[in-house]
Design a protein around this motif. Structure first.
Motif, mmCIF file in Angstrom:
data_model
loop_
_atom_site.group_PDB
_atom_site.id
_atom_site.type_symbol
_atom_site.label_atom_id
_atom_site.label_comp_id
_atom_site.label_asym_id
_atom_site.label_seq_id
_atom_site.Cartn_x
_atom_site.Cartn_y
_atom_site.Cartn_z
ATOM 1 N N ALA A 1 -5.829 -97.332 35.904
ATOM 2 C CA ALA A 1 -5.078 -97.248 34.948
ATOM 3 C C ALA A 1 -4.339 -96.399 34.533
ATOM 4 O O ALA A 1 -4.503 -95.003 34.313
ATOM 5 C CB ALA A 1 -5.948 -97.738 33.934
ATOM 6 N N GLY A 2 -2.803 -97.261 34.121
ATOM 7 C CA GLY A 2 -1.873 -96.696 33.894
ATOM 8 C C GLY A 2 -0.492 -96.613 35.035
ATOM 9 O O GLY A 2 0.521 -96.309 35.012
ATOM 10 N N GLY A 3 -1.212 -97.080 36.259
ATOM 11 C CA GLY A 3 -0.414 -97.137 37.173
ATOM 12 C C GLY A 3 0.646 -98.351 38.023
ATOM 13 O O GLY A 3 0.506 -98.544 36.640
ATOM 14 N N SER A 4 1.189 -98.298 38.652
ATOM 15 C CA SER A 4 1.912 -99.231 39.083
ATOM 16 C C SER A 4 1.631 -100.586 40.488
ATOM 17 O O SER A 4 1.389 -99.756 41.180
ATOM 18 C CB SER A 4 2.691 -98.995 39.676
ATOM 19 N N MET B 1 4.907 -104.203 38.434
ATOM 20 C CA MET B 1 4.100 -104.309 37.445
ATOM 21 C C MET B 1 3.674 -102.732 37.000
ATOM 22 O O MET B 1 3.185 -102.389 37.584
ATOM 23 C CB MET B 1 2.776 -104.960 37.096
ATOM 24 N N ASN B 2 3.604 -101.843 35.888
ATOM 25 C CA ASN B 2 3.360 -100.232 35.359
ATOM 26 C C ASN B 2 2.510 -101.004 34.448
ATOM 27 O O ASN B 2 1.857 -102.150 33.936
ATOM 28 C CB ASN B 2 4.771 -100.201 34.364
ATOM 29 N N ASN B 3 1.909 -99.563 34.047
ATOM 30 C CA ASN B 3 1.199 -99.360 32.530
ATOM 31 C C ASN B 3 -0.214 -100.347 32.997
ATOM 32 O O ASN B 3 -0.353 -100.911 32.104
ATOM 33 C CB ASN B 3 1.795 -99.565 31.749
ATOM 34 N N VAL C 1 -7.440 -103.061 38.755
ATOM 35 C CA VAL C 1 -7.512 -102.297 37.790
ATOM 36 C C VAL C 1 -8.664 -101.139 37.708
ATOM 37 O O VAL C 1 -9.343 -101.768 36.846
ATOM 38 C CB VAL C 1 -6.492 -102.584 36.978
ATOM 39 N N SER C 2 -9.110 -100.000 37.218
ATOM 40 C CA SER C 2 -10.096 -99.124 37.022
ATOM 41 C C SER C 2 -9.253 -98.445 35.870
ATOM 42 O O SER C 2 -8.385 -97.582 35.909
ATOM 43 C CB SER C 2 -10.328 -98.096 38.387
#
Length: 117
Positions: free
Chosen positions: A13-16, A81-83, A115-116
């Protein structure tokens, strides 16, 4: 027209991630393009779309976190895709309408985004 989606993967989570959709074949038929996604047990939903001239549109769920773009010279569409959030987990499909008419459409095979938390 054949569409090949790539760029999916597993992120925290928070990655792109940056998804790509490469078109081949009779690419002169490509019209507006879009990204859809389908999570387990849910219906396929529109994530973002972009016209031939580059006008974007976003679902509320990704607005402000995602950017759709296309390079007509390379016959490729992108989704940055961000965040990322766990609820973004889904198979992402690229789509293209056809200049032949609304009854024609083209779909890619999908790329998994996980997304983990």
């Amino acid at each position: 027209v054949q569409l090949q989606a790539s760029g999916g993967g597993m992120v925290q989570a928070g990655g792109s991630l940056r998804l790509s959709c490469a078109a081949s074949g009779s690419t002169y038929l490509i019209n507006d393009m879009a990204w859809y996604r389908q999570a387990p047990g849910k219906e396929r939903e529109l994530v973002a779309s972009i016209t031939r001239l580059g006008t974007p549109n976003y679902a509320d769920s990704v607005k402000g976190r995602s950017t759709i773009s296309r390079d007509n010279a390379k016959n490729t569409m992108y989704l940055q895709m961000n965040n990322l959030k766990p609820e973004d987990t889904a198979v992402y499909y690229c789509y293209s309408g056809s200049r032949l008419g609304v009854e024609y459409e083209y779909w890619g095979q999908g790329t998994q985004v996980t997304v983990s938390s």
